[in-house]
Design a protein around this motif. Sequence first.
Motif, PDB file in Angstrom:
ATOM      1  N   VAL A  34       0.834  -1.202   0.000  1.00  0.00           N
ATOM      2  CA  VAL A  34       0.000   0.000   0.000  1.00  0.00           C
ATOM      3  C   VAL A  34       0.870   1.253   0.000  1.00  0.00           C
ATOM      4  O   VAL A  34       0.594   2.210  -0.734  1.00  0.00           O
ATOM      5  CB  VAL A  34      -0.961  -0.011   1.216  1.00  0.00           C
ATOM      6  CG1 VAL A  34      -1.598   1.350   1.432  1.00  0.00           C
ATOM      7  CG2 VAL A  34      -2.021  -1.082   1.040  1.00  0.00           C
ATOM      8  N   ILE A  35       1.927   1.251   0.789  1.00  0.00           N
ATOM      9  CA  ILE A  35       2.830   2.403   0.820  1.00  0.00           C
ATOM     10  C   ILE A  35       3.502   2.605  -0.527  1.00  0.00           C
ATOM     11  O   ILE A  35       3.584   3.732  -1.036  1.00  0.00           O
ATOM     12  CB  ILE A  35       3.871   2.237   1.950  1.00  0.00           C
ATOM     13  CG1 ILE A  35       3.192   2.352   3.307  1.00  0.00           C
ATOM     14  CG2 ILE A  35       4.985   3.272   1.824  1.00  0.00           C
ATOM     15  CD1 ILE A  35       4.075   1.969   4.470  1.00  0.00           C
ATOM     16  N   SER A  37       0.929   3.922  -3.096  1.00  0.00           N
ATOM     17  CA  SER A  37       0.573   5.312  -2.794  1.00  0.00           C
ATOM     18  C   SER A  37       1.684   6.269  -3.204  1.00  0.00           C
ATOM     19  O   SER A  37       1.424   7.325  -3.801  1.00  0.00           O
ATOM     20  CB  SER A  37       0.282   5.480  -1.311  1.00  0.00           C
ATOM     21  OG  SER A  37      -0.765   4.648  -0.909  1.00  0.00           O
ATOM     22  N   ALA A  41       1.811   6.480  -7.032  1.00  0.00           N
ATOM     23  CA  ALA A  41       0.689   7.268  -7.556  1.00  0.00           C
ATOM     24  C   ALA A  41       0.930   8.759  -7.329  1.00  0.00           C
ATOM     25  O   ALA A  41       0.633   9.581  -8.206  1.00  0.00           O
ATOM     26  CB  ALA A  41      -0.609   6.827  -6.895  1.00  0.00           C
ATOM     27  N   PHE A  42       1.461   9.113  -6.178  1.00  0.00           N
ATOM     28  CA  PHE A  42       1.766  10.519  -5.905  1.00  0.00           C
ATOM     29  C   PHE A  42       2.831  11.045  -6.862  1.00  0.00           C
ATOM     30  O   PHE A  42       2.699  12.138  -7.420  1.00  0.00           O
ATOM     31  CB  PHE A  42       2.226  10.685  -4.455  1.00  0.00           C
ATOM     32  CG  PHE A  42       2.681  12.067  -4.127  1.00  0.00           C
ATOM     33  CD1 PHE A  42       1.763  13.093  -3.989  1.00  0.00           C
ATOM     34  CD2 PHE A  42       4.025  12.344  -3.979  1.00  0.00           C
ATOM     35  CE1 PHE A  42       2.175  14.391  -3.698  1.00  0.00           C
ATOM     36  CE2 PHE A  42       4.452  13.627  -3.693  1.00  0.00           C
ATOM     37  CZ  PHE A  42       3.526  14.652  -3.550  1.00  0.00           C
TER      38      PHE A  42
END
Length: 60
Positions: A16-17, A20, A23-24
Amino acid sequence: MNKKGQIVVEYVLLLVIAVSLSAFLVSQLVSRNPDEPGILVAKWHSIMKVIGDDLPDRRK
């Protein structure tokens, strides 16, 4: 104690990290927002502008 469950939870949290963060980064690098374009889009636009402003028949 169930170590396999803990490993799965840690793996999912790391996944998940990583997703994320990626995506950022993608949103900041290639944003096509006209007000705040991404870094790569802005650079690509400036390169295309330099190429378009080139006059092949002009002598130096």
